[in-house]
Design a protein around this motif. Structure first.
Motif, PDB file in Angstrom:
ATOM      1  N   SER A 160     -32.578  10.358  26.572  1.00  0.00           N
ATOM      2  CA  SER A 160     -31.353   9.681  26.185  1.00  0.00           C
ATOM      3  C   SER A 160     -30.948  10.046  24.766  1.00  0.00           C
ATOM      4  O   SER A 160     -31.777  10.133  23.877  1.00  0.00           O
ATOM      5  CB  SER A 160     -31.508   8.163  26.289  1.00  0.00           C
ATOM      6  N   ALA A 161     -29.678  10.247  24.604  1.00  0.00           N
ATOM      7  CA  ALA A 161     -29.116  10.512  23.285  1.00  0.00           C
ATOM      8  C   ALA A 161     -27.961   9.549  23.091  1.00  0.00           C
ATOM      9  O   ALA A 161     -27.307   9.143  24.055  1.00  0.00           O
ATOM     10  CB  ALA A 161     -28.615  11.956  23.194  1.00  0.00           C
ATOM     11  N   PRO A 162     -27.683   9.154  21.860  1.00  0.00           N
ATOM     12  CA  PRO A 162     -26.636   8.181  21.640  1.00  0.00           C
ATOM     13  C   PRO A 162     -25.237   8.655  22.012  1.00  0.00           C
ATOM     14  O   PRO A 162     -24.408   7.872  22.417  1.00  0.00           O
ATOM     15  CB  PRO A 162     -26.718   7.882  20.146  1.00  0.00           C
ATOM     16  N   ALA A 163     -24.998   9.951  21.921  1.00  0.00           N
ATOM     17  CA  ALA A 163     -23.656  10.461  22.207  1.00  0.00           C
ATOM     18  C   ALA A 163     -23.442  10.620  23.704  1.00  0.00           C
ATOM     19  O   ALA A 163     -24.359  10.955  24.449  1.00  0.00           O
ATOM     20  CB  ALA A 163     -23.470  11.813  21.522  1.00  0.00           C
ATOM     21  N   ALA A 164     -22.228  10.386  24.167  1.00  0.00           N
ATOM     22  CA  ALA A 164     -21.878  10.587  25.569  1.00  0.00           C
ATOM     23  C   ALA A 164     -21.774  12.082  25.834  1.00  0.00           C
ATOM     24  O   ALA A 164     -21.467  12.860  24.935  1.00  0.00           O
ATOM     25  CB  ALA A 164     -20.548   9.905  25.867  1.00  0.00           C
ATOM     26  N   PRO A 165     -22.016  12.517  27.068  1.00  0.00           N
ATOM     27  CA  PRO A 165     -21.870  13.939  27.362  1.00  0.00           C
ATOM     28  C   PRO A 165     -20.425  14.373  27.144  1.00  0.00           C
ATOM     29  O   PRO A 165     -19.498  13.592  27.333  1.00  0.00           O
ATOM     30  CB  PRO A 165     -22.290  14.060  28.821  1.00  0.00           C
ATOM     31  N   ALA A 166     -20.257  15.634  26.780  1.00  0.00           N
ATOM     32  CA  ALA A 166     -18.917  16.158  26.505  1.00  0.00           C
ATOM     33  C   ALA A 166     -18.072  16.239  27.769  1.00  0.00           C
ATOM     34  O   ALA A 166     -16.854  16.194  27.702  1.00  0.00           O
ATOM     35  CB  ALA A 166     -19.032  17.531  25.852  1.00  0.00           C
ATOM     36  N   HIS A 167     -18.701  16.356  28.914  1.00  0.00           N
ATOM     37  CA  HIS A 167     -17.992  16.483  30.175  1.00  0.00           C
ATOM     38  C   HIS A 167     -18.770  15.710  31.235  1.00  0.00           C
ATOM     39  O   HIS A 167     -19.992  15.715  31.214  1.00  0.00           O
ATOM     40  CB  HIS A 167     -17.882  17.970  30.549  1.00  0.00           C
ATOM     41  N   PRO A 168     -18.084  15.055  32.195  1.00  0.00           N
ATOM     42  CA  PRO A 168     -18.799  14.202  33.142  1.00  0.00           C
ATOM     43  C   PRO A 168     -19.676  14.931  34.163  1.00  0.00           C
ATOM     44  O   PRO A 168     -20.621  14.362  34.678  1.00  0.00           O
ATOM     45  CB  PRO A 168     -17.691  13.424  33.847  1.00  0.00           C
ATOM     46  N   TRP A 169     -19.402  16.212  34.471  1.00  0.00           N
ATOM     47  CA  TRP A 169     -20.206  16.884  35.486  1.00  0.00           C
ATOM     48  C   TRP A 169     -20.651  18.294  35.112  1.00  0.00           C
ATOM     49  O   TRP A 169     -21.210  19.004  35.922  1.00  0.00           O
ATOM     50  CB  TRP A 169     -19.501  16.899  36.840  1.00  0.00           C
ATOM     51  N   ARG A 170     -20.460  18.695  33.874  1.00  0.00           N
ATOM     52  CA  ARG A 170     -20.863  20.026  33.415  1.00  0.00           C
ATOM     53  C   ARG A 170     -21.583  19.895  32.082  1.00  0.00           C
ATOM     54  O   ARG A 170     -21.241  19.056  31.264  1.00  0.00           O
ATOM     55  CB  ARG A 170     -19.632  20.920  33.239  1.00  0.00           C
ATOM     56  N   VAL A 171     -22.581  20.754  31.866  1.00  0.00           N
ATOM     57  CA  VAL A 171     -23.284  20.808  30.580  1.00  0.00           C
ATOM     58  C   VAL A 171     -23.270  22.249  30.099  1.00  0.00           C
ATOM     59  O   VAL A 171     -23.715  23.149  30.818  1.00  0.00           O
ATOM     60  CB  VAL A 171     -24.758  20.346  30.708  1.00  0.00           C
ATOM     61  N   LYS A 172     -22.773  22.467  28.903  1.00  0.00           N
ATOM     62  CA  LYS A 172     -22.801  23.812  28.313  1.00  0.00           C
ATOM     63  C   LYS A 172     -24.228  24.135  27.889  1.00  0.00           C
ATOM     64  O   LYS A 172     -24.997  23.248  27.508  1.00  0.00           O
ATOM     65  CB  LYS A 172     -21.859  23.900  27.120  1.00  0.00           C
ATOM     66  N   GLY A 173     -24.574  25.395  27.966  1.00  0.00           N
ATOM     67  CA  GLY A 173     -25.935  25.831  27.667  1.00  0.00           C
ATOM     68  C   GLY A 173     -26.434  25.446  26.292  1.00  0.00           C
ATOM     69  O   GLY A 173     -27.629  25.203  26.105  1.00  0.00           O
ATOM     70  N   ASP A 174     -25.535  25.354  25.321  1.00  0.00           N
ATOM     71  CA  ASP A 174     -25.974  25.023  23.962  1.00  0.00           C
ATOM     72  C   ASP A 174     -25.930  23.515  23.682  1.00  0.00           C
ATOM     73  O   ASP A 174     -26.146  23.088  22.559  1.00  0.00           O
ATOM     74  CB  ASP A 174     -25.135  25.770  22.925  1.00  0.00           C
ATOM     75  N   ALA A 175     -25.671  22.707  24.720  1.00  0.00           N
ATOM     76  CA  ALA A 175     -25.562  21.258  24.521  1.00  0.00           C
ATOM     77  C   ALA A 175     -26.613  20.492  25.331  1.00  0.00           C
ATOM     78  O   ALA A 175     -26.475  19.302  25.551  1.00  0.00           O
ATOM     79  CB  ALA A 175     -24.162  20.796  24.916  1.00  0.00           C
ATOM     80  N   ARG A 176     -27.651  21.183  25.752  1.00  0.00           N
ATOM     81  CA  ARG A 176     -28.670  20.526  26.567  1.00  0.00           C
ATOM     82  C   ARG A 176     -29.661  19.753  25.707  1.00  0.00           C
ATOM     83  O   ARG A 176     -29.946  20.128  24.588  1.00  0.00           O
ATOM     84  CB  ARG A 176     -29.412  21.566  27.400  1.00  0.00           C
ATOM     85  N   ARG A 177     -30.170  18.669  26.300  1.00  0.00           N
ATOM     86  CA  ARG A 177     -31.169  17.847  25.617  1.00  0.00           C
ATOM     87  C   ARG A 177     -32.559  18.310  26.034  1.00  0.00           C
ATOM     88  O   ARG A 177     -32.766  18.710  27.176  1.00  0.00           O
ATOM     89  CB  ARG A 177     -30.955  16.376  25.948  1.00  0.00           C
ATOM     90  N   GLU A 178     -33.507  18.231  25.097  1.00  0.00           N
ATOM     91  CA  GLU A 178     -34.841  18.767  25.331  1.00  0.00           C
ATOM     92  C   GLU A 178     -35.922  17.761  24.956  1.00  0.00           C
ATOM     93  O   GLU A 178     -35.674  16.842  24.179  1.00  0.00           O
ATOM     94  CB  GLU A 178     -35.036  20.043  24.521  1.00  0.00           C
ATOM     95  N   MET A 179     -37.110  17.984  25.519  1.00  0.00           N
ATOM     96  CA  MET A 179     -38.264  17.153  25.203  1.00  0.00           C
ATOM     97  C   MET A 179     -39.510  18.025  25.325  1.00  0.00           C
ATOM     98  O   MET A 179     -39.659  18.755  26.302  1.00  0.00           O
ATOM     99  CB  MET A 179     -38.345  15.961  26.160  1.00  0.00           C
ATOM    100  N   SER A 180     -40.402  17.931  24.334  1.00  0.00           N
ATOM    101  CA  SER A 180     -41.669  18.665  24.372  1.00  0.00           C
ATOM    102  C   SER A 180     -42.817  17.686  24.485  1.00  0.00           C
ATOM    103  O   SER A 180     -42.761  16.583  23.935  1.00  0.00           O
ATOM    104  CB  SER A 180     -41.834  19.509  23.106  1.00  0.00           C
ATOM    105  N   TYR A 181     -43.841  18.108  25.205  1.00  0.00           N
ATOM    106  CA  TYR A 181     -45.031  17.298  25.407  1.00  0.00           C
ATOM    107  C   TYR A 181     -46.220  18.017  24.788  1.00  0.00           C
ATOM    108  O   TYR A 181     -46.179  19.222  24.554  1.00  0.00           O
ATOM    109  CB  TYR A 181     -45.313  17.105  26.902  1.00  0.00           C
ATOM    110  N   GLN A 182     -47.283  17.291  24.647  1.00  0.00           N
ATOM    111  CA  GLN A 182     -48.535  17.836  24.154  1.00  0.00           C
ATOM    112  C   GLN A 182     -49.027  18.925  25.102  1.00  0.00           C
ATOM    113  O   GLN A 182     -48.852  18.843  26.306  1.00  0.00           O
ATOM    114  CB  GLN A 182     -49.540  16.688  24.099  1.00  0.00           C
ATOM    115  N   GLY A 183     -49.623  19.950  24.548  1.00  0.00           N
ATOM    116  CA  GLY A 183     -50.285  20.953  25.374  1.00  0.00           C
ATOM    117  C   GLY A 183     -49.412  22.061  25.914  1.00  0.00           C
ATOM    118  O   GLY A 183     -49.793  22.743  26.857  1.00  0.00           O
ATOM    119  N   GLY A 184     -48.203  22.244  25.394  1.00  0.00           N
ATOM    120  CA  GLY A 184     -47.394  23.388  25.791  1.00  0.00           C
ATOM    121  C   GLY A 184     -46.461  23.182  26.962  1.00  0.00           C
ATOM    122  O   GLY A 184     -46.174  24.121  27.705  1.00  0.00           O
ATOM    123  N   VAL A 185     -45.963  21.953  27.152  1.00  0.00           N
ATOM    124  CA  VAL A 185     -44.990  21.676  28.198  1.00  0.00           C
ATOM    125  C   VAL A 185     -43.667  21.323  27.529  1.00  0.00           C
ATOM    126  O   VAL A 185     -43.633  20.515  26.599  1.00  0.00           O
ATOM    127  CB  VAL A 185     -45.449  20.511  29.111  1.00  0.00           C
TER     128      VAL A 185
END
Length: 179
Positions: free
Chosen positions: A66-91
């Motif tokens: 979750s991010a505080p900002a609303a998505p820029a478009h309701p059904w499309r995500v631009k490649g440079d606007a994706r949200r990410e998450m890293s986990y321990q151990g290389g995931v």
């Protein structure tokens, strides 16, 4: 897209729930010191730890995208606007869906050689599936082991005990669909 680190989101949820570090630690089978390190951003959680923490705090693991900002478009995500998450151990997971409010969401998962979802099997509500794009992914569902190669796909009820790992010597890339 900017977002709060996982540890900050964990701390915010814990405080909203008026739970102490000890309360959450007892529910997830970890020490308060471990949780404190996560909350301060000095450590990343393993996937199984994040699932246990999310369960203890009454949210889905998807909440941590979750991010505080609303998505820029309701059904499309631009490649440079994706949200990410890293986990321990290389995931590392990248959210491909514009929101988490639909009946499913898509992730691009990357696992370094030796990376795993954790030693313990996971059981969650929902269903998941995926397509291996690069490398290999070993998946255990109900104790049955299958090693998947590029082009192989899978789907199972997430309530069934499962775990996965990259036992290969190259990065594994998997497109996941989680419902």
């Amino acid at each position: 897209m900017p977002q709060a680190p996982i540890g900050t989101l964990i701390r915010q949820l814990r405080k909203q729930r008026k739970a102490t570090l000890q309360d959450v630690a007892d529910r997830v089978g970890r020490s308060p010191a471990f949780l404190s390190l996560l909350e301060r951003g000095l450590n990343e959680p393993a996937i199984d730890d994040l699932i246990a923490i999310a369960d203890a705090l009454g949210v889905s693991t998807a909440h941590f995208f979750s991010a505080p900002a609303a998505p820029a478009h309701p059904w499309r995500v631009k490649g440079d606007a994706r949200r990410e998450m890293s986990y321990q151990g290389g995931v590392h997971d990248t959210l491909l869906s514009p929101t988490l409010s639909g009946r499913f969401h898509m992730l691009m998962g990357e696992m370094e050689p030796g990376a795993t979802s954790g030693d313990a099997a996971i059981s969650e509500n929902g269903e998941q599936g995926g397509l291996v794009l690069e490398g290999t992914l070993t998946v255990w569902v109900d104790g049955e082991e299958q090693t998947l190669a590029p082009g192989d796909s899978f789907q199972f009820d997430s309530a069934r005990p499962h775990r996965y790992a990259n036992l290969g010597d190259t990065v594994a890339r998997v497109m996941w669909v989680v419902a």
